[in-house]
Motif scaffolding. Structure first.
Motif, PDB file in Angstrom:
ATOM      1  N   HIS A  18     -13.771  -1.387   2.543  1.00  0.00           N
ATOM      2  CA  HIS A  18     -12.780  -0.750   1.676  1.00  0.00           C
ATOM      3  C   HIS A  18     -13.293   0.619   1.242  1.00  0.00           C
ATOM      4  O   HIS A  18     -14.435   0.971   1.487  1.00  0.00           O
ATOM      5  N   ASN A  21     -16.119   2.919  -4.207  1.00  0.00           N
ATOM      6  CA  ASN A  21     -15.744   3.204  -5.601  1.00  0.00           C
ATOM      7  C   ASN A  21     -16.154   4.606  -6.047  1.00  0.00           C
ATOM      8  O   ASN A  21     -15.540   5.152  -6.952  1.00  0.00           O
ATOM      9  N   TYR A  59     -10.923  -0.794 -11.680  1.00  0.00           N
ATOM     10  CA  TYR A  59     -10.543  -1.121 -10.309  1.00  0.00           C
ATOM     11  C   TYR A  59      -9.753  -2.419 -10.320  1.00  0.00           C
ATOM     12  O   TYR A  59     -10.240  -3.455 -10.753  1.00  0.00           O
ATOM     13  N   LYS A  60      -8.515  -2.364  -9.833  1.00  0.00           N
ATOM     14  CA  LYS A  60      -7.611  -3.512  -9.854  1.00  0.00           C
ATOM     15  C   LYS A  60      -7.531  -4.230  -8.509  1.00  0.00           C
ATOM     16  O   LYS A  60      -7.278  -5.424  -8.455  1.00  0.00           O
ATOM     17  N   ALA A  61      -7.663  -3.482  -7.409  1.00  0.00           N
ATOM     18  CA  ALA A  61      -7.571  -4.041  -6.061  1.00  0.00           C
ATOM     19  C   ALA A  61      -8.276  -3.093  -5.099  1.00  0.00           C
ATOM     20  O   ALA A  61      -8.479  -1.923  -5.401  1.00  0.00           O
ATOM     21  N   GLN A  62      -8.634  -3.612  -3.943  1.00  0.00           N
ATOM     22  CA  GLN A  62      -9.299  -2.793  -2.943  1.00  0.00           C
ATOM     23  C   GLN A  62      -8.313  -1.813  -2.306  1.00  0.00           C
ATOM     24  O   GLN A  62      -7.122  -2.073  -2.224  1.00  0.00           O
ATOM     25  N   TYR A  64      -7.843   0.660   1.236  1.00  0.00           N
ATOM     26  CA  TYR A  64      -8.307   0.644   2.613  1.00  0.00           C
ATOM     27  C   TYR A  64      -7.982   1.934   3.348  1.00  0.00           C
ATOM     28  O   TYR A  64      -6.983   2.609   3.064  1.00  0.00           O
ATOM     29  N   TRP A  90      -2.041   4.003  -6.289  1.00  0.00           N
ATOM     30  CA  TRP A  90      -1.229   2.969  -5.647  1.00  0.00           C
ATOM     31  C   TRP A  90      -1.430   3.034  -4.141  1.00  0.00           C
ATOM     32  O   TRP A  90      -1.566   4.115  -3.568  1.00  0.00           O
ATOM     33  N   GLN A  91      -1.434   1.858  -3.502  1.00  0.00           N
ATOM     34  CA  GLN A  91      -1.434   1.785  -2.044  1.00  0.00           C
ATOM     35  C   GLN A  91      -0.507   0.656  -1.622  1.00  0.00           C
ATOM     36  O   GLN A  91      -0.661  -0.479  -2.092  1.00  0.00           O
ATOM     37  N   LYS A  94       1.053  -1.403  -4.337  1.00  0.00           N
ATOM     38  CA  LYS A  94       0.142  -2.184  -5.175  1.00  0.00           C
ATOM     39  C   LYS A  94      -0.709  -1.253  -6.037  1.00  0.00           C
ATOM     40  O   LYS A  94      -1.308  -0.300  -5.533  1.00  0.00           O
ATOM     41  N   THR A  96      -3.862  -0.163  -7.597  1.00  0.00           N
ATOM     42  CA  THR A  96      -5.257  -0.424  -7.233  1.00  0.00           C
ATOM     43  C   THR A  96      -6.263   0.108  -8.253  1.00  0.00           C
ATOM     44  O   THR A  96      -7.374  -0.397  -8.346  1.00  0.00           O
TER      45      THR A  96
END
Length: 136
Positions: A18, A21, A59-62, A64, A90-91, A94, A96
């Motif tokens: 991913h 960070n 950080y909410k989600a990975q 990519y 957003w990705q 979602k 992120t």
């Protein structure tokens, strides 16, 4: 709200697959370019005004490689010489990343903060964050 689209690069992908960070604060800063022109219309570093005081990243989600991300940036609060931003990444629909960042309007030559001028304040107010605005 300010919106910026970023194409993740291979070099920003870490060994876990991913986006690393450490890339996120750089992307968030990229989402502030329109904001910087309010304080520095010519983007000259000799007259740069925006000095960062604090950034908090959650950080909410990975995220990519290979899929665009959207940076969203709002003004959360305007003080006398400082302002607080609320930011999201957003990705694919979602959320992120959520972040807050505090900047001060700063005169580097005189080594002191300055009051945000009324004309800039009026422009900032057009980009104020409203609760639930970030959700699709």
């Amino acid at each position: 709200m300010f919106q910026t689209i970023i194409e993740p690069r291979v070099s920003e992908t870490d060994g876990v697959g991913h986006i690393n960070n450490t890339t996120i604060p750089i992307w968030l800063e990229g989402g502030r370019n329109q904001l910087f022109t309010f304080f520095n219309p010519d983007l000259s570093f000799q007259n740069w005004k925006m000095i960062i005081l604090k950034t908090t990243v959650e950080y909410k989600a990975q995220i990519y490689y290979g899929k665009q991300v959207e940076i969203k940036c709002w003004i959360k609060r305007i003080g006398n010489s400082s302002l607080e931003l609320y930011e999201e990444i957003w990705q694919e629909g979602k959320l992120t990343v959520q972040a807050t960042t505090i900047y001060v309007n700063y005169n580097v030559q005189e080594n002191k903060s300055e009051v945000i001028p009324d004309e800039i304040r009026r422009e900032l107010e057009k980009h104020m964050y409203e609760e639930n605005e970030g959700t699709p």
